[in-house]
Write an enzyme that holds these catalytic residues in place. Structure first.
Site, mmCIF file in Angstrom:
data_model
loop_
_atom_site.group_PDB
_atom_site.id
_atom_site.type_symbol
_atom_site.label_atom_id
_atom_site.label_comp_id
_atom_site.label_asym_id
_atom_site.label_seq_id
_atom_site.Cartn_x
_atom_site.Cartn_y
_atom_site.Cartn_z
ATOM 1 N N LYS A 171 -0.693 -14.752 0.656
ATOM 2 C CA LYS A 171 -2.131 -14.846 0.984
ATOM 3 C C LYS A 171 -2.812 -14.370 -0.305
ATOM 4 O O LYS A 171 -3.023 -13.007 -0.499
ATOM 5 C CB LYS A 171 -2.476 -14.270 2.253
ATOM 6 C CG LYS A 171 -4.086 -14.834 2.548
ATOM 7 C CD LYS A 171 -4.526 -13.814 3.597
ATOM 8 C CE LYS A 171 -5.644 -12.938 3.190
ATOM 9 N NZ LYS A 171 -6.874 -13.669 2.399
ATOM 10 N N GLY A 224 -6.198 -3.795 -1.621
ATOM 11 C CA GLY A 224 -7.491 -4.076 -1.270
ATOM 12 C C GLY A 224 -8.199 -2.875 -0.876
ATOM 13 O O GLY A 224 -7.782 -1.584 -1.624
ATOM 14 N N GLY A 225 -9.169 -2.749 -0.003
ATOM 15 C CA GLY A 225 -10.007 -1.775 0.451
ATOM 16 C C GLY A 225 -9.328 -0.856 1.498
ATOM 17 O O GLY A 225 -8.442 -1.215 1.999
ATOM 18 N N GLY A 229 -7.002 -1.443 4.679
ATOM 19 C CA GLY A 229 -5.623 -0.939 4.496
ATOM 20 C C GLY A 229 -5.305 -0.162 5.658
ATOM 21 O O GLY A 229 -4.087 -0.002 6.101
ATOM 22 N N GLU A 246 -1.888 -0.518 -1.661
ATOM 23 C CA GLU A 246 -2.560 0.016 -3.099
ATOM 24 C C GLU A 246 -4.066 -0.162 -2.591
ATOM 25 O O GLU A 246 -4.427 -1.351 -2.753
ATOM 26 C CB GLU A 246 -2.126 -0.924 -4.192
ATOM 27 C CG GLU A 246 -2.337 -0.221 -5.425
ATOM 28 C CD GLU A 246 -3.469 -0.534 -6.146
ATOM 29 O OE1 GLU A 246 -4.623 0.024 -5.934
ATOM 30 O OE2 GLU A 246 -3.742 -1.606 -6.917
ATOM 31 N N CYS A 280 -9.702 -1.548 -9.470
ATOM 32 C CA CYS A 280 -9.517 -0.362 -8.667
ATOM 33 C C CYS A 280 -9.477 0.929 -9.261
ATOM 34 O O CYS A 280 -9.783 1.878 -8.660
ATOM 35 C CB CYS A 280 -8.198 -0.537 -7.752
ATOM 36 S SG CYS A 280 -6.731 -0.835 -8.601
ATOM 37 N N GLU A 377 -16.383 4.050 -3.233
ATOM 38 C CA GLU A 377 -15.841 2.875 -4.103
ATOM 39 C C GLU A 377 -16.936 1.757 -3.925
ATOM 40 O O GLU A 377 -17.191 1.124 -3.176
ATOM 41 C CB GLU A 377 -14.596 2.492 -3.802
ATOM 42 C CG GLU A 377 -13.941 1.469 -4.813
ATOM 43 C CD GLU A 377 -12.633 1.051 -4.563
ATOM 44 O OE1 GLU A 377 -11.837 0.806 -5.581
ATOM 45 O OE2 GLU A 377 -12.474 0.557 -3.426
#
Length: 483
Positions: A171, A224-225, A229, A246, A280, A377
């Site tokens: 995806k 992703g964020g 996660g 990650e 990231c 972030e």
């Protein structure tokens, strides 16, 4: 073309949401995408399950190796086509997109060689038996990537997952699916067995949620964020589904007063603003020794103003637009928050042009560790600068967030750099450089920056688990019981 999903060896039309994909530079429509329905996601999972159970894919290392090399060669031949498409979809400068394609090709070739060279470990045991330890694939893996490096981060997962013998349901971000659609077409041309790789497009609530909660998916790998996660990890824990994450970062770059100031400024700009800061590991926290602080800030501001923003397809462009209007507005909200917190906006935060999601790079000073703009972030061309006076203070500031993805140190004193690197809580630490990933070295984070590693041998290990087979050559009487 409306057949954009790839399921069981065929390109098919999505039966879910219809989405316009915008060029962030011009706001024009690049493509119209027909996303997957829940039923189609379930069909893709079943195709991956059948391919894993019924084909020779999981057993035949030579077949897997040869395919990875074929797809690598084909991608290399069409690198400019993929680079242009990536730029049109993400807004990143074309020379950065070319690097993404080149790194993707290298990653495919690396894992083709690594899995071919992998040896089964055998140990003679004290009782005359032999223990054989081999790595076996999990089965059906669901791979989910974000919008900032759609092709490269996808290949970071696809290459080791296929090399290990898994099957895949992939995806991409719903905002940036175009290079993955093109890659799926190459998969078919390169004779990948049906069902081994499946592409489903759509948002997290529909497609992502179906993948994460499916009992037929054995492993989730997500980039992703941190918030998303955490949710994925909680859901996978209910069925002990394997998971790799990650996640976010707020990475520090430590600049000592013995570093060449002009070179340090250039590396700082690269670390903070490469790929519009939508990285990231972006060095969004700059820690500068107090002896260099004032002249460093002056030079940094002067050089930042000279960064060339513009059409990302032009060779001279050094920074492109942000991914979307919504993301631009999010970053603007952090600018306002920084001002409210008492920080000083030194430069940036201006929209430019009549079209496109352009924002000039942002530098804040007069910040403290407790401020949200230092802790959260932001994922854009946004950095904060603090001064420090000692190694202890530098370490305290560097480790002062919930994240631990990466860090950098710029100094002539390599012994001091090594001391700092040993104490910084981060998965990757660059000394006198920044940003470069190496396909043979692990990539991932400490603390809330994730679980597990990608790239290197650890990246292959993330898609397999060890199986111990103990062999006794001859069946003998045990003699344990009294009968």
């Amino acid at each position: 073309m409306d057949k954009q999903l790839y399921m069981n060896g065929e390109m098919v039309r999505g039966e879910g949401n219809v989405r316009r994909i915008l060029n962030p530079s011009s706001e024009s429509t690049v493509a119209t995408v027909y996303e997957a329905s829940v039923k189609q996601v379930e069909m893709a999972i079943q195709a991956a399950r059948d391919a894993f159970n019924d084909s020779s894919w999981k057993e035949d290392i030579e077949e897997r190796t040869n395919f990875l090399l074929r797809i690598a060669d084909t991608l290399a031949e069409r690198r400019e086509e993929f680079a242009v498409l990536e730029t049109e979809n993400t807004g990143k400068p074309i020379r950065e997109a070319r690097l993404d394609v080149e790194d993707s090709v290298n990653c495919l070739r690396y894992y083709a060689k690594l899995v071919k060279d992998q040896q089964i470990e055998e140990t003679d045991q004290w009782d005359g038996s032999t223990s054989r330890i081999k790595n076996v694939p999990y089965g059906v893996t669901a791979l989910i990537v974000p919008w900032n490096f759609p092709l490269l981060l996808g290949i970071w997962k696809i290459a080791p997952a296929l090399a290990a013998g898994n099957t895949i349901v992939f995806k991409p971000s719903e905002l940036t699916p175009l290079t993955m659609i093109k890659l799926a077409e190459l998969m078919k041309k390169c004779a990948l067995p049906d069902g081994v790789f499946n592409l489903v497009i759509g948002d997290g609530q529909t497609v992502g949620q179906t993948l994460v909660t499916s009992e037929e998916v054995d492993k989730i790998s997500f980039t992703g964020g941190t918030k998303t996660g955490r949710t994925i990890n909680e859901q996978c824990a209910r069925t002990f589904k394997r998971v790799s994450l990650e996640l976010g970062g707020k990475s520090p770059l430590i600049v000592w007063d013995d570093a060449n100031i002009d070179q340090a400024v250039e590396w700082t700009i690269f670390g903070a603003f490469f790929n519009q800061g939508e990285v990231c590991v972006a060095s969004s926290r700059i820690l500068v020794h107090e002896n260099m602080y004032k002249p460093f800030i002056k030079k940094l501001i002067d050089k930042t103003k000279k960064i060339q923003l513009g059409n990302p397809l032009k060779e001279e462009t050094e920074m492109g637009p942000l991914i979307s209007k919504e993301h631009l507005e999010k970053i603007e909200s952090f600018i306002q928050l920084g001002k409210e917190e008492g920080a000083t906006l030194e430069v940036g935060g201006e929209r430019i042009g009549q079209k496109g999601f352009y924002l000039t790079p942002i530098i804040f000073t007069d910040v403290t560790l407790e401020m949200a703009i230092v802790q959260e972030e932001i994922f854009g061309p946004f950095c904060v600068i603090q001064s420090f006076s000692s190694e202890e203070e530098a370490i305290k500031l560097a480790n002062g967030t919930k994240f631990g993805l990466a860090a950098g140190i710029l100094s002539k004193d390599l012994a001091r750099c090594e001391r700092l690197a040993d104490r910084i809580q981060a998965g990757t630490i660059w000394i006198n450089s920044y940003h470069t990933p190496f396909v043979n070295a692990p990539w991932g984070g400490f603390k809330q920056s994730g679980i597990g590693r990608e790239l290197g041998p650890q990246g292959l290990a993330a898609y397999s688990e060890p199986k111990h087979i103990n062999l006794t050559p001859k069946l003998d009487k045990l003699g344990w019981y009294r009968f």
